[in-house]
Design a protein around this motif. Sequence first.
Motif, PDB file in Angstrom:
ATOM      1  N   GLY A 141       3.943  18.315  49.282  1.00 23.11           N
ATOM      2  CA  GLY A 141       4.805  18.701  48.180  1.00 23.11           C
ATOM      3  C   GLY A 141       5.521  17.542  47.534  1.00 23.11           C
ATOM      4  N   ILE A 142       4.960  16.330  47.624  1.00 24.82           N
ATOM      5  CA  ILE A 142       5.577  15.124  47.078  1.00 24.82           C
ATOM      6  C   ILE A 142       4.797  14.671  45.849  1.00 24.82           C
ATOM      7  N   GLU A 143       5.504  14.455  44.741  1.00 22.08           N
ATOM      8  CA  GLU A 143       4.892  13.932  43.522  1.00 22.08           C
ATOM      9  C   GLU A 143       4.836  12.405  43.591  1.00 22.08           C
ATOM     10  N   LEU A 144       3.838  11.826  42.901  1.00 18.40           N
ATOM     11  CA  LEU A 144       3.677  10.369  42.862  1.00 18.40           C
ATOM     12  C   LEU A 144       3.666   9.904  41.413  1.00 18.40           C
ATOM     13  N   LEU A 145       4.421   8.848  41.132  1.00 22.61           N
ATOM     14  CA  LEU A 145       4.399   8.196  39.825  1.00 22.61           C
ATOM     15  C   LEU A 145       4.137   6.709  40.042  1.00 22.61           C
ATOM     16  N   VAL A 146       3.023   6.229  39.489  1.00 17.32           N
ATOM     17  CA  VAL A 146       2.656   4.817  39.593  1.00 17.32           C
ATOM     18  C   VAL A 146       3.068   4.106  38.312  1.00 17.32           C
ATOM     19  N   VAL A 147       3.797   2.995  38.453  1.00 17.56           N
ATOM     20  CA  VAL A 147       4.209   2.210  37.278  1.00 17.56           C
ATOM     21  C   VAL A 147       3.683   0.787  37.443  1.00 17.56           C
ATOM     22  N   VAL A 148       2.992   0.299  36.430  1.00 22.53           N
ATOM     23  CA  VAL A 148       2.414  -1.047  36.470  1.00 22.53           C
ATOM     24  C   VAL A 148       3.278  -1.991  35.642  1.00 22.53           C
ATOM     25  N   VAL A 149       3.757  -3.061  36.272  1.00 18.68           N
ATOM     26  CA  VAL A 149       4.566  -4.067  35.584  1.00 18.68           C
ATOM     27  C   VAL A 149       3.630  -5.086  34.936  1.00 18.68           C
ATOM     28  N   ASP A 151       2.044  -8.451  33.183  1.00 17.51           N
ATOM     29  CA  ASP A 151       2.235  -9.878  33.420  1.00 17.51           C
ATOM     30  C   ASP A 151       3.223 -10.468  32.419  1.00 17.51           C
ATOM     31  N   LYS A 152       3.987 -11.415  32.892  1.00 22.44           N
ATOM     32  CA  LYS A 152       4.876 -12.165  32.006  1.00 22.44           C
ATOM     33  C   LYS A 152       4.076 -12.865  30.916  1.00 22.44           C
ATOM     34  N   SER A 153       2.896 -13.384  31.282  1.00 22.32           N
ATOM     35  CA  SER A 153       2.061 -14.097  30.311  1.00 22.32           C
ATOM     36  C   SER A 153       1.484 -13.161  29.245  1.00 22.32           C
ATOM     37  N   ARG A 154       1.491 -11.866  29.488  1.00 23.57           N
ATOM     38  CA  ARG A 154       1.031 -10.899  28.487  1.00 23.57           C
ATOM     39  C   ARG A 154       2.152 -10.562  27.515  1.00 23.57           C
ATOM     40  N   ILE A 155       3.347 -10.309  28.042  1.00 21.65           N
ATOM     41  CA  ILE A 155       4.463  -9.896  27.188  1.00 21.65           C
ATOM     42  C   ILE A 155       5.078 -11.100  26.462  1.00 21.65           C
ATOM     43  N   ALA A 156       5.218 -12.218  27.173  1.00 22.08           N
ATOM     44  CA  ALA A 156       5.810 -13.428  26.572  1.00 22.08           C
ATOM     45  C   ALA A 156       4.712 -14.393  26.139  1.00 22.08           C
ATOM     46  N   SER A 157       3.634 -13.860  25.572  1.00 18.04           N
ATOM     47  CA  SER A 157       2.485 -14.692  25.199  1.00 18.04           C
ATOM     48  C   SER A 157       2.839 -15.737  24.146  1.00 18.04           C
ATOM     49  N   ALA A 158       3.870 -15.480  23.345  1.00 18.53           N
ATOM     50  CA  ALA A 158       4.276 -16.446  22.320  1.00 18.53           C
ATOM     51  C   ALA A 158       4.820 -17.730  22.930  1.00 18.53           C
ATOM     52  N   GLN A 159       5.157 -17.698  24.232  1.00 22.11           N
ATOM     53  CA  GLN A 159       5.709 -18.873  24.901  1.00 22.11           C
ATOM     54  C   GLN A 159       4.674 -19.604  25.755  1.00 22.11           C
ATOM     55  N   LEU A 160       3.396 -19.246  25.621  1.00 23.76           N
ATOM     56  CA  LEU A 160       2.345 -19.914  26.398  1.00 23.76           C
ATOM     57  C   LEU A 160       2.007 -21.290  25.844  1.00 23.76           C
ATOM     58  N   CYS A 161       2.118 -21.474  24.545  1.00 23.98           N
ATOM     59  CA  CYS A 161       1.757 -22.738  23.879  1.00 23.98           C
ATOM     60  C   CYS A 161       0.343 -23.172  24.244  1.00 23.98           C
ATOM     61  N   ASP A 171      -7.359  -6.011  28.897  1.00 21.70           N
ATOM     62  CA  ASP A 171      -7.212  -4.558  29.087  1.00 21.70           C
ATOM     63  C   ASP A 171      -7.199  -4.130  30.551  1.00 21.70           C
ATOM     64  N   ARG A 172      -6.994  -5.045  31.484  1.00 18.97           N
ATOM     65  CA  ARG A 172      -7.140  -4.647  32.887  1.00 18.97           C
ATOM     66  C   ARG A 172      -6.093  -3.619  33.313  1.00 18.97           C
ATOM     67  N   ALA A 173      -4.853  -3.785  32.879  1.00 21.64           N
ATOM     68  CA  ALA A 173      -3.821  -2.818  33.253  1.00 21.64           C
ATOM     69  C   ALA A 173      -4.022  -1.503  32.513  1.00 21.64           C
ATOM     70  N   VAL A 174      -4.376  -1.586  31.236  1.00 20.02           N
ATOM     71  CA  VAL A 174      -4.588  -0.382  30.431  1.00 20.02           C
ATOM     72  C   VAL A 174      -5.711   0.461  31.026  1.00 20.02           C
ATOM     73  N   ASN A 175      -6.830  -0.180  31.335  1.00 12.41           N
ATOM     74  CA  ASN A 175      -7.982   0.553  31.884  1.00 12.41           C
ATOM     75  C   ASN A 175      -7.664   1.155  33.249  1.00 12.41           C
ATOM     76  N   ILE A 362       3.862  -1.503  40.827  1.00 17.89           N
ATOM     77  CA  ILE A 362       2.787  -2.455  41.160  1.00 17.89           C
ATOM     78  C   ILE A 362       2.670  -3.485  40.039  1.00 17.89           C
ATOM     79  N   PRO A 363       2.733  -4.786  40.341  1.00 19.12           N
ATOM     80  CA  PRO A 363       2.533  -5.810  39.303  1.00 19.12           C
ATOM     81  C   PRO A 363       1.077  -5.850  38.837  1.00 19.12           C
ATOM     82  N   GLU A 364       0.871  -6.084  37.566  1.00 15.86           N
ATOM     83  CA  GLU A 364      -0.476  -6.156  37.007  1.00 15.86           C
ATOM     84  C   GLU A 364      -1.336  -7.199  37.704  1.00 15.86           C
ATOM     85  N   ARG A 365      -0.763  -8.324  38.060  1.00 16.46           N
ATOM     86  CA  ARG A 365      -1.552  -9.413  38.646  1.00 16.46           C
ATOM     87  C   ARG A 365      -2.150  -9.048  40.004  1.00 16.46           C
TER      88      ARG A 365
END
Length: 389
Positions: A141-149, A151-161, A171-175, A362-365
């Motif tokens: 009777g326990i529900e599960l919710l998985v949340v994927v964090v 990558d910093k390099s995906r969200i802050a891609s403008a700072q990769l230079c 698309d690895r996290a999306v898929n 769970i972290p994406e990496r």
Amino acid sequence: MSDSSPKASVPSELTLRSSKLAGFVFVAFLGTTFASALWLLISGKVQMLAPDLSRDAVLNGEVTHKIAKQLSAASVPQGVADLERGVSWLAFNDTGTRVRAGCTGWLFLTDELRINRNARANAGTKAGVVRDIRQRLAQRGIELLVVVVPDKSRIASAQLCDLRRPAQLLDRAVNWVEGLNAAGVSAVDLASALQPSGAEAFLRTDTHWSETGAAAAAQAIARQVQAMGINATPHKVFEVTVQKPALRAGDLVRLAGLDWLPLAWQPAAQTVAATRFSEKAAEVQGGADLDDLFGDDNLPDVALIGTSFSRNSGFLGFLQQALGATIGDFSRDGGEFSGGANAYFNNPAFKQTPPKLLIWEIPERDLQTPYSEVIEYRPTAPDVSRAAR
């Protein structure tokens, strides 16, 4: 015929003496390093062969890599490595193999930019593990919710230079999340919640999200919990206090081997005003059941397992505030995919007072890394009194 070949140069007296000294120093260094490594082997602090040794691990060098990594932790090799790291950073702005430097002041974890061997198979295996655990939890009777964090390099891609994030990782996290949702597992990719904040969602010299990112993630998770029809209890009201700005030591500075340097020589530290959350004192209403107030009914019915993301930048506090209830936090630093889950499923808190909802961060990496630490879920009889609430 005259000999036109160049004559060998004769080394000077200074060169001869300095070369001998260098040779003695090098031999002494090798001897000391060997002695420290030998001591680790004799003392049993280094595990030569893993109990779950496989043919694939031997052929792909994982065994020797693990041994070398343990031996490098000896005092002499570690000290020399620190010295090399410091000199390389100061002279060439080099951050080593575990950390990559992006735009000015920004550091990124190399693991986020790496393409893992057998990536698709690894991700499929872990998705199968999640589906299996979800079925086992549902039986209690326990529900599960998985949340994927993401990558910093995906969200802050403008700072990769000059850094490049491989297109295969797009698309690895999306898929992965879409596959879980299609199989009936509630899962959410937090990228959509963090992308509006861009680089501000993460810390410059740290792996983890900033308080801006943590707060946005908490709100997204709370909306998903509400959509699942779950009302977290016990209900609480939280007071929020913003602390004075202070320097935040970034874990990427430590991973780069630069944390031993004077602060002025390290990558520029970030100033953060941390948020503190505290529960407001509850008032006992007339006729309230004191057994419920201080007993089992006052325990959180939402549990959180995951990694250091759940333990950084006030994420737990933001999530509790968003849900309006306290949460049982069983996340674990360095837990990766399996660590937090294993620690919780073997915890008496899970066996004796199971939650209504388990949130698994769970972290994406970690999605495409090998499933090396098997999650041991030992089913027990359902707690009827708790599940009925």
